[in-house]
Motif scaffolding. Structure first.
Motif: not given
Length: 93
Positions: A24-25, A10-11, A16-18, A57-59
Motif C-alpha cells: 500500500l505504501l 495475530t499472524v 497484513a501489516a508487513l 499509523a498503518l501498523l
C-alpha cells in the motif's frame, strides 16, 4: 483468512501489516510522486518522507481492526485504488 484462533488472527494481522502495508505504501508513494504538482526534487523529497509517517499509523490500524479478513480487504482496496491512480498518472504523462 477467516480463522477464529487468536494466534491465527495475530499472524494474519502481522502479515497484513508487513506485506499489505508495504504494498500500500509503495503504490501510494508512486501515485503521489507522479500526481503532485511539484518539481521532481520536491516530490521525491515529500514522498520519501511520507512512509515514515504513515507506516506506524498503518501498523496501529491493522491491530485495532475487527478481523484480519476485514483488514486484508481494506488493504487490498486501498492498494488497488492507488495502483489505478498510478496507471492514470502514467497514462496522462
Amino acid at each position: 483468512l477467516a480463522g477464529q484462533d487468536k494466534t491465527t488472527q495475530t499472524v494474519l494481522r502481522l502479515l497484513a501489516a508487513l506485506a499489505g502495508g508495504y504494498s500500500l505504501l509503495l503504490s501510494a508513494t508512486i501515485a503521489l510522486a507522479l500526481l503532485l504538482p511539484l518539481s521532481k526534487v520536491d516530490a521525491l523529497f515529500f514522498t520519501s518522507l511520507l512512509p515514515a509517517i504513515l507506516y506506524p499509523a498503518l501498523l496501529i490500524g491493522t491491530f485495532s481492526g475487527v478481523s484480519a479478513q476485514l483488514i486484508w480487504r481494506r488493504l487490498l482496496y486501498a492498494t488497488l485504488s492507488c495502483t489505478v491512480l498510478v496507471i492514470i498518472a502514467v497514462w496522462l504523462h
